[in-house]
Write an enzyme that holds these catalytic residues in place. Structure first.
Site, PDB file in Angstrom:
ATOM      1  N   LYS A  23      -0.472 -25.153   5.850  1.00 13.54           N
ATOM      2  CA  LYS A  23       0.190 -24.649   7.086  1.00 13.54           C
ATOM      3  C   LYS A  23      -0.466 -23.141   6.959  1.00 13.54           C
ATOM      4  CE  LYS A  23       4.262 -21.940   8.134  1.00 13.54           C
ATOM      5  NZ  LYS A  23       4.756 -22.315   9.500  1.00 13.54           N
ATOM      6  N   ARG A 520       3.910 -26.551  11.938  1.00 15.35           N
ATOM      7  CA  ARG A 520       5.248 -26.035  11.871  1.00 15.35           C
ATOM      8  C   ARG A 520       6.135 -27.194  11.037  1.00 15.35           C
ATOM      9  NH1 ARG A 520       9.033 -22.763  14.829  1.00 15.35           N
ATOM     10  NH2 ARG A 520      10.952 -23.905  14.438  1.00 15.35           N
ATOM     11  N   ASP A 604      26.414 -27.375  21.784  1.00 14.25           N
ATOM     12  CA  ASP A 604      25.223 -28.122  22.006  1.00 14.25           C
ATOM     13  C   ASP A 604      24.699 -29.267  21.122  1.00 14.25           C
ATOM     14  OD1 ASP A 604      23.972 -25.861  23.321  1.00 14.25           O
ATOM     15  OD2 ASP A 604      23.835 -24.477  21.683  1.00 14.25           O
ATOM     16  N   HIS A 699       9.513 -23.047  27.641  1.00 12.02           N
ATOM     17  CA  HIS A 699       8.498 -23.261  26.614  1.00 12.02           C
ATOM     18  C   HIS A 699       6.999 -22.545  26.876  1.00 12.02           C
ATOM     19  CE1 HIS A 699      11.642 -25.996  25.653  1.00 12.02           C
ATOM     20  NE2 HIS A 699      11.093 -25.846  24.308  1.00 12.02           N
TER      21      HIS A 699
HETATM   22  N1  GLN Z   1      22.187 -22.427  22.022  1.00  6.85           N
HETATM   23  C1  GLN Z   1      20.809 -22.620  21.254  1.00  6.85           C
HETATM   24  C2  GLN Z   1      19.812 -21.524  21.812  1.00  6.85           C
HETATM   25  O1  GLN Z   1      19.956 -21.197  22.811  1.00  6.85           O
HETATM   26  C3  GLN Z   1      20.372 -24.135  21.728  1.00  6.85           C
HETATM   27  C4  GLN Z   1      19.044 -24.298  21.173  1.00  6.85           C
HETATM   28  C5  GLN Z   1      18.387 -25.851  21.498  1.00  6.85           C
HETATM   29  O2  GLN Z   1      18.747 -26.313  22.704  1.00  6.85           O
HETATM   30  N2  GLN Z   1      17.596 -26.394  20.627  1.00  6.85           N
HETATM   31  O3  GLN Z   1      18.971 -21.354  21.053  1.00  6.85           O
END
Ligand code: GLN
Ligand code: ZN
Length: 762
Positions: A23, A520, A604, A699
């Protein structure tokens, strides 16, 4: 009683390096701090070290070509020269290779997706019928020779043709990659021919994990055809077909009459394989008994019994002892874990330690318990296994008592009743705007958390500075006019680790890195014991945020299924029971947030989908307990408390009913890839709760324009009634820069307001 020694076999070995050397040097190269020769040099050292590590621990079948500078699927694409047009002009091999993986200014990277139900991601090859295919075997042959030079004769790892094609995508309009088998088989054949010239007897391992994912007849026919062709064309090479992550019973049958040297079967995740062993029909069995997906010490006595049982079905000489899958999915070695509690550490085994397990088991099995040293090894192992079973560190009677006494498992009220109750409390405009929780993780935030860990600042100082961050985050959200605010998660390094660190039953490694994609790596927490919460985990900062604004603040928690799926989980009780313990902890947290006046809580479940078993027959069971745990986690919510959930990039079409049973008031999901089609499916199948379909892709560093966002929202409203739509980005913003987040969210609010005006005029 002494038998012929049981051969030991390792499916694949980690390649990132004991200290993530690969890495570090690769990233340095990308940043222009090192030249490519240094990358090659370090890679060479790593390969040599990994081969020698295995040899020194008595492994008979050691792989070459399990090394990769980025990913093995990408390596296969390059092997066949299946290079997408947009990268073909790049001259230098390694520049082209990394460009395919990571993209360049004018060529988007190839897609990346999860490798079965692991957290490893592979590059998806792009194939078309009229592609210029051509064999570039120098990596494959070169690595074999590299190992041979230091006296190690390896088996060669390749991804098998069926898995390679099935996981690729067609870019020429067809949606059937398997159709390309006739084009690829001749390449595999000529590769095998070159391999056969390497040495008198060469072994080639073809990974065919696709075959454990409910193979249909066509896939099985392709499998049979492929290996018949390969076996017939190059009889001198010993062919091995390896499967993992579940059982491969259909494939064992399909390959019954094909002349293969051996089949690799996962007996940890696919014990059903035992039922099909009689169809091996003279092939050797590579018995995957040492778990390649988890980090617990092998129970030698149990493994010895399994071997004995196998010997009733397969000739003892035809059995080899193996890892259940590549060791890529576990960290390299325990030897750096000096900070781990010694008792807990004694229960664990990482990749290098698993090599010793293989040779210990083989030795005891072959030479008997009476042979010198064997009894001692076995007794030590059994003592540790027993210690773990009885340890007070694992069992917490209070947690068990509580699990047994749960009475209320779901929250009060139907969605409709809750929605009415909530609308009087929150008074939100139509198309309420919000975010998924995190705001940019700046260097200064990272340093702040490090300073606290190192003891360079006091807890009070740390709290003060985090509060400052929250202040500016709230102030920003008010300024741009978002409706439901968040505190921004500045105190969280990672959405699972943050919670795990505050819970009993969790341990953290120092160097337990596992490759996730490219360079990563992730460091999954270890759940070793019963889980309980010592004190509220999030109330402090979230209620502070609430005190700084009149707008509603949404508290963000990580859900039980995600915490489970992103950890190494104890294997002495059912995963569902572990998950229930986490659910109770989250339930208490929601209760505390409510008391502190937080009316909206997002739970989440980013990793909900990736926990799905690969086999249909096992999916129902997972769904049932996973949904139950989510429901239990939110069961403390009052009617007026609005529960949101968020899920990341995955295909939701086949789990809409499941999402419905989870019954969150608002579901925030990514839809930018499947777009409106998915939303229509939601609507058609009668999903009736609120949805927040991400309106832009976080992203990408690109800032979406007001026009684009307005169009996107209008589009959404063609598929869903405005009364049920929330407007938000498609994931958390922690990986972005403020310079991107600020205009993007501003544009999102402007676009939403424009659409609201249109709605009002209707
Ligand atoms: N609450 C988290 C954030 O906003 C959710 C991250 C995720 O969905 N991977 O970073
Ligand atoms: Zn997400």
């Amino acid at each position: 009683m002494t038998q012929k020694r049981l051969k030991t076999y390792v499916t694949g070995y980690p390649r990132i390096g004991e200290n993530r050397e690969l890495k570090k040097v690769t990233e340095a190269f990308w940043e222009g701090r090192e030249d490519f020769d240094t990358v090659t040099g370090i890679s060479k050292d790593l390969k040599a070290r990994h081969w020698q590590d295995q040899k020194a621990r008595g492994i008979d079948f050691i792989s070459s070509n399990d090394f990769s500078l980025y990913d093995s699927m990408l390596d296969m694409a390059v092997l066949f020269n299946a290079v997408p047009e947009r990268f073909r002009h790049i001259k230098e091999d390694h520049e082209r290779y990394f460009a395919m993986a990571r993209g360049t200014g004018n060529a988007v990277a190839m897609e990346m997706t999860k490798w079965f139900n692991t957290n490893y991601h592979y590059i998806v090859p792009e194939l078309s019928a009229n592609m210029d295919l051509e064999l570039h075997p120098h990596k494959v042959l070169g690595e074999f020779n590299e190992a041979a030079k230091i006296g190690i004769k390896t088996k060669i790892n390749l991804i098998g043709p069926v898995t390679f094609l099935a996981l690729s995508k067609r870019v020429d309009g067809s949606d059937d990659p398997l159709n390309l088998l006739p084009a690829f088989l001749p390449l595999y054949v000529s590769l095998l021919r070159s391999i056969s010239e390497l040495s008198d007897e060469v072994f080639v391992q073809f990974d065919e994990p696709i075959i454990v994912r409910d193979p249909d007849d066509r896939t099985l026919t392709c499998l049979k055809t492929a290996y018949e062709t390969l076996a017939r064309a190059v009889p001198g090479v010993r062919l091995i077909v390896t499967t993992y992550f579940d059982h491969a019973t259909e494939a064992i049958e399909a390959l019954r009459d094909v002349d293969l040297f051996a089949m690799g079967l996962d007996l940890v995740c696919g014990p059903e394989n035992l039922l099909a062993l009689s169809h091996l029909n003279g092939k050797k069995l590579i018995a995957g008994i040492v778990d390649g997906r988890n980090i617990w010490k092998n129970d030698y006595q149990r493994s010895l019994s399994t071997l004995q049982a196998l010997e009733h079905i397969v000739r003892p000489d035809d059995i080899m002892l193996s890892t259940s899958c590549s060791l890529l999915h576990v960290p390299y070695t325990l030897s750096h874990e000096t900070a781990l509690d010694p008792e807990i550490r004694s229960w664990m085994s990482f990749a290098r330690e698993k090599l010793t397990e293989l040779s210990d088991i083989s030795k005891i099995h072959s030479t008997g318990k009476g042979a010198p040293g064997n009894l001692e090894i076995l007794q030590t192992n059994q003592r540790i296994i027993r210690d773990r079973q009885c340890s007070l560190r694992i069992h917490d009677p209070a947690v068990r008592r509580r699990s047994r006494s749960i009475t209320q498992r779901v929250r009060q009220g139907s969605f409709a009743e809750r929605a009415t109750a909530q609308s009087t409390v929150f008074k939100l405009p139509p198309l309420p705007t919000t975010t998924i929780g995190s705001f940019p993780q700046t260097d200064s935030l990272r340093k702040l958390r490090q300073d606290l860990k190192r003891g360079a600042i006091t807890r009070d100082e740390y709290g003060l500075r985090i509060r400052n961050h929250i202040d500016s985050c709230i102030e920003f959200q008010e300024r741009i006019g978002l409706d439901v605010l968040v505190h921004g998660e500045p105190e969280r390094n990672d959405m699972v680790e943050y919670f795990g660190e505050q819970l009993s039953g969790f341990a953290f490694t120092r160097n337990g890195w596992v490759q996730s994609y490219g360079t990563r790596c992730v460091k999954p927490p270890v759940i070793y014991g019963d889980i309980s919460r010592r004190e509220p985990m999030t109330v402090d900062f979230i209620s502070y945020a609430r005190s700084r604004t009149r707008k509603p603040v949404k508290g963000i928690l990580t859900g039980p299924v995600t915490i489970l799926n992103w950890s190494f989980v104890r294997d002495d009780i059912e995963r569902s029971d572990v998950c229930e313990q986490i659910a109770l902890v989250i339930r208490d947290e929601i209760e505390d947030l409510q008391h502190a006046g937080i009316g909206i809580v997002q739970v989440d479940e980013a990793a909900f989908k990736e926990g799905y078993p690969l086999r249909k027959e096992k999916r129902d069971k997972y769904e049932r307990w996973a949904v139950k745990c989510f429901q239990l986690a939110v069961s403390s919510a009052r009617m007026t408390t609005q529960i949101h959930t968020h899920m990341c990039y995955s295909d939701f079409t086949d789990i809409i009913q499941t999402l419905e049973r989870m019954d969150a008031d608002v579901l925030a999901i990514e839809t930018s890839r499947s777009g409106n089609r998915l939303l229509k499916v939601f609507n058609d199948r009668g999903y009736s709760n609120n949805i927040g379909p991400g309106v832009y892709d976080i992203h990408s560093p690109r800032v979406p324009t007001v026009q684009e966002l307005t169009d996107k929202i209008r589009q959404l409203l063609l598929a869903l009634p405005a009364s049920r739509v929330w407007i938000n980005p498609d994931c958390g913003l922690k990986t972005r820069k403020w310079a991107e987040v600020s205009p993007s969210l501003r544009n999102m609010v402007t676009a939403t307001r424009a659409v609201r005006r249109e709605l009002a005029e209707r």
